[in-house]
Each structure stands twice: as structure tokens, then as C-alpha cells.
Scaffold this motif. Structure first.
Motif, PDB file in Angstrom:
ATOM      1  N   LYS A  88       0.832  -1.201   0.000  1.00  0.00           N
ATOM      2  CA  LYS A  88       0.000   0.000   0.000  1.00  0.00           C
ATOM      3  C   LYS A  88       0.878   1.267   0.000  1.00  0.00           C
ATOM      4  O   LYS A  88       0.588   2.235  -0.708  1.00  0.00           O
ATOM      5  CB  LYS A  88      -0.920  -0.015   1.227  1.00  0.00           C
ATOM      6  CG  LYS A  88      -2.018   1.020   1.171  1.00  0.00           C
ATOM      7  CD  LYS A  88      -3.071   0.750   2.231  1.00  0.00           C
ATOM      8  CE  LYS A  88      -4.063   1.888   2.298  1.00  0.00           C
ATOM      9  NZ  LYS A  88      -4.939   1.777   3.476  1.00  0.00           N
ATOM     10  N   VAL A  89       1.950   1.222   0.772  1.00  0.00           N
ATOM     11  CA  VAL A  89       2.883   2.359   0.798  1.00  0.00           C
ATOM     12  C   VAL A  89       3.522   2.521  -0.581  1.00  0.00           C
ATOM     13  O   VAL A  89       3.633   3.634  -1.109  1.00  0.00           O
ATOM     14  CB  VAL A  89       3.983   2.162   1.869  1.00  0.00           C
ATOM     15  CG1 VAL A  89       4.927   3.362   1.899  1.00  0.00           C
ATOM     16  CG2 VAL A  89       3.362   1.946   3.242  1.00  0.00           C
ATOM     17  N   GLN A  90       3.914   1.388  -1.175  1.00  0.00           N
ATOM     18  CA  GLN A  90       4.553   1.442  -2.495  1.00  0.00           C
ATOM     19  C   GLN A  90       3.599   2.009  -3.554  1.00  0.00           C
ATOM     20  O   GLN A  90       4.015   2.781  -4.410  1.00  0.00           O
ATOM     21  CB  GLN A  90       5.029   0.043  -2.890  1.00  0.00           C
ATOM     22  CG  GLN A  90       6.207  -0.425  -2.036  1.00  0.00           C
ATOM     23  CD  GLN A  90       6.628  -1.856  -2.336  1.00  0.00           C
ATOM     24  OE1 GLN A  90       5.777  -2.732  -2.491  1.00  0.00           O
ATOM     25  NE2 GLN A  90       7.923  -2.091  -2.412  1.00  0.00           N
ATOM     26  N   GLU A  91       2.328   1.607  -3.465  1.00  0.00           N
ATOM     27  CA  GLU A  91       1.329   2.154  -4.409  1.00  0.00           C
ATOM     28  C   GLU A  91       1.211   3.665  -4.260  1.00  0.00           C
ATOM     29  O   GLU A  91       1.184   4.395  -5.248  1.00  0.00           O
ATOM     30  CB  GLU A  91      -0.050   1.538  -4.130  1.00  0.00           C
ATOM     31  CG  GLU A  91      -0.333   0.277  -4.900  1.00  0.00           C
ATOM     32  CD  GLU A  91      -1.552  -0.449  -4.317  1.00  0.00           C
ATOM     33  OE1 GLU A  91      -2.525   0.246  -3.937  1.00  0.00           O
ATOM     34  OE2 GLU A  91      -1.505  -1.685  -4.233  1.00  0.00           O
ATOM     35  N   LYS A  92       1.147   4.120  -3.027  1.00  0.00           N
ATOM     36  CA  LYS A  92       1.067   5.571  -2.795  1.00  0.00           C
ATOM     37  C   LYS A  92       2.305   6.288  -3.338  1.00  0.00           C
ATOM     38  O   LYS A  92       2.219   7.377  -3.886  1.00  0.00           O
ATOM     39  CB  LYS A  92       0.958   5.855  -1.295  1.00  0.00           C
ATOM     40  CG  LYS A  92      -0.395   5.584  -0.682  1.00  0.00           C
ATOM     41  CD  LYS A  92      -0.380   6.088   0.762  1.00  0.00           C
ATOM     42  CE  LYS A  92      -1.667   5.769   1.484  1.00  0.00           C
ATOM     43  NZ  LYS A  92      -1.583   6.166   2.911  1.00  0.00           N
ATOM     44  N   MET A  93       3.455   5.629  -3.175  1.00  0.00           N
ATOM     45  CA  MET A  93       4.699   6.248  -3.636  1.00  0.00           C
ATOM     46  C   MET A  93       4.728   6.351  -5.163  1.00  0.00           C
ATOM     47  O   MET A  93       5.238   7.317  -5.717  1.00  0.00           O
ATOM     48  CB  MET A  93       5.912   5.463  -3.124  1.00  0.00           C
ATOM     49  CG  MET A  93       6.118   5.598  -1.629  1.00  0.00           C
ATOM     50  SD  MET A  93       7.433   4.531  -0.984  1.00  0.00           S
ATOM     51  CE  MET A  93       8.899   5.496  -1.352  1.00  0.00           C
TER      52      MET A  93
END
Ligand code: ZN
Length: 250
Positions: A228-233
Motif C-alpha cells: 500500500k505504501v509502495q502504491e502511494k509512492m
């Protein structure tokens, strides 16, 4: 009193929430060794979490640069790209929050323990080895100092006989999920590791519980939603290298 000790959240809301959830009910007060922002995609949200919980917090090198106290000349290329985006993304209110964070070390609970970002002597200094830890241990105003900055969890001890070593007293290997007593007469530098960007080969968020009555610490790790963090990034201009490294904890 029990403390949740955290550091290097680096704008990861998911990792921050996972730690707060896992440690819920186990602490009275949060101690934070800095770097709330930089690298990650949620700088405003992470500051809100820390402010809402009234964490006692020192500033980190990324906090300083994000709020214009310092320039990014000491940062590598990826960190510079990330901090340029972070400066743009931060609201004026959250920038002010970072500007008002104190420089470490700060003493807590009389002079019993303290918080710093890098070392006791220099907030930007990395402490990876017993040799690098020696001056901090020897010159510190408190027997126990919590530090961050390296994103590597662990500890250094200075024994009564002047011998400095990695780990806590005779503990050869770092143990998780057990209370580890800190002996009176020794001095300690304790790094909880990084919440939002661990670099010790374990991608899970890192934190420490500290019981000041029993003078004991417990090292902890907790999984969080890295994807989820990677998607936001990926929805920001944050560099791909910073996105990929999260899943390896490097
Ligand atoms: Zn950091």
C-alpha cells in the motif's frame, strides 16, 4: 512508567499505524528519536499521528531539511529528490510543527534517560559500531540514551570497567519479544530501529518498549502493508529505488 520508543517513521502512515496498533495498551507515553518525514508518501498524516498522541520527539536530519532549517547538500540523490517532493507536499502548519521540534539530546524524567537522533554529540552523526558509540556513552548526561538515524535496531553498552560493546551487557545476539534488563552502573545507547524504512534486512516496522520502573527494554517488529505504501509512492515522483527497498528492509 512504560514508553513506546520509535524512530525514523519517514512518512509511512501504514507502518506508523501498525506500530501504534501493535503497541496499543502497552505504553503510557511515546518517545520519538526523529525523522518523521522524508522518503515516504504521507508526511502530513504521520505528523498528525505524532501530534495527536503528544509524542515527545526530537528532530531528525530529514525533518530539518523538510522544514527549511537546513539544506539538502549532505543528502544523496534519492534523498534529495524525496525531500524536494516532501517540502512541496507539507502543509504550512505541518512545516511549523517540524520547525518547532527540539534538537536532541533532550533529557526525560529528570536525568534518567534521554533522546537524540544521531549521536549524543551530533544529531547528524551515525552510530554503527562500538567505536562510534564510545563518545556518546561516555559523555552522555543520562545512563540511557535512545537514538535513531541508522535505521538499524540494536544497542551498545559501556560497562563499569570502561569496556564498550555491541548489544546489552552479555547478550550476544539481539533478542525480540523478551524483556531485557539494563544493569545499573552500565550506560546504554539503544536504537529502536526504523518504523518506516528498516535497513537491517528485516522489512517489518521496528520499535522498542521501555519500562522505566524495571529498567528493561523489549525489541519488537510488526508487519505492515508495504504494498500500500509502495502504491502511494508510485503516484508521486518519489524515486523507484526508495519504493523497492521497502520490501527488502535495506
Ligand atoms: Zn532516517
Amino acid at each position: 512508567m512504560r514508553f513506546l520508543v520509535i524512530s525514523d517513521l519517514h512518512a509511512s502512515l501504514e507502518a506508523t499505524e501498525a506500530v501504534f496498533h501493535a503497541a496499543d495498551g502497552a505504553y503510557d507515553q511515546i518517545l520519538c528519536c526523529g525523522d518523521l518525514v522524508g522518503y515516504g508518501p504521507s508526511p502530513n498524516e504521520v505528523i498528525e499521528q505524532i501530534a495527536a498522541r503528544q509524542a515527545l520527539c526530537v528532530r531528525g536530519n530529514h525533518d530539518k531539511v523538510a522544514c527549511d532549517i537546513d539544506d539538502a547538500s549532505l543528502f544523496n540523490e534519492q534523498a534529495q529528490q524525496a525531500i524536494t517532493w516532501t517540502r512541496m507536499a507539507l502543509t504550512p502548519e505541518h512545516k511549523r510543527f517540524l520547525q518547532e521540534l527540539p534538537q536532541g539530546p533532550i533529557l526525560v524524567d529528570g536525568n534518567r534517560y534521554q533522546l537524540a537522533h544521531g549521536s549524543v554529540l551530533n544529531e547528524d552523526e551515525y552510530v554503527y559500531s562500538p567505536e562510534e558509540a564510545y563518545d556518546s556513552l561516555n559523555d552522555s548526561a543520562a545512563p540511557i540514551t535512545f537514538v535513531g538515524h541508522t535505521h538499524v535496531c540494536g544497542a551498545f553498552s559501556l560497562r563499569k570497567n570502561g569496556f564498550v560493546q555491541a548489544g546489552i551487557d552479555d547478550m550476544e545476539k539481539l533478542q525480540f519479544d523478551v524483556w531485557i534488563s539494563l544493569a545499573g552502573g552500565s550506560r546504554y545507547l539503544i536504537n529502536p530501529g526504523s518504523v518506516g524504512q528498516p535497513r537491517d534486512g528485516d522489512p517489518r516496522a521496528a520499535y522498542v518498549l521501555f519500562d522505566s520502573d524495571d529498567c528493561a527494554v523489549m525489541f519488537k517488529r510488526v508487519e505492515y502493508d508495504i504494498q500500500k505504501v509502495q502504491e502511494k509512492m508510485r503516484a508521486t515522483p518519489l524515486p523507484g529505488y526508495l519504493i523497492r527497498r521497502l520490501e527488502f528492509g535495506e
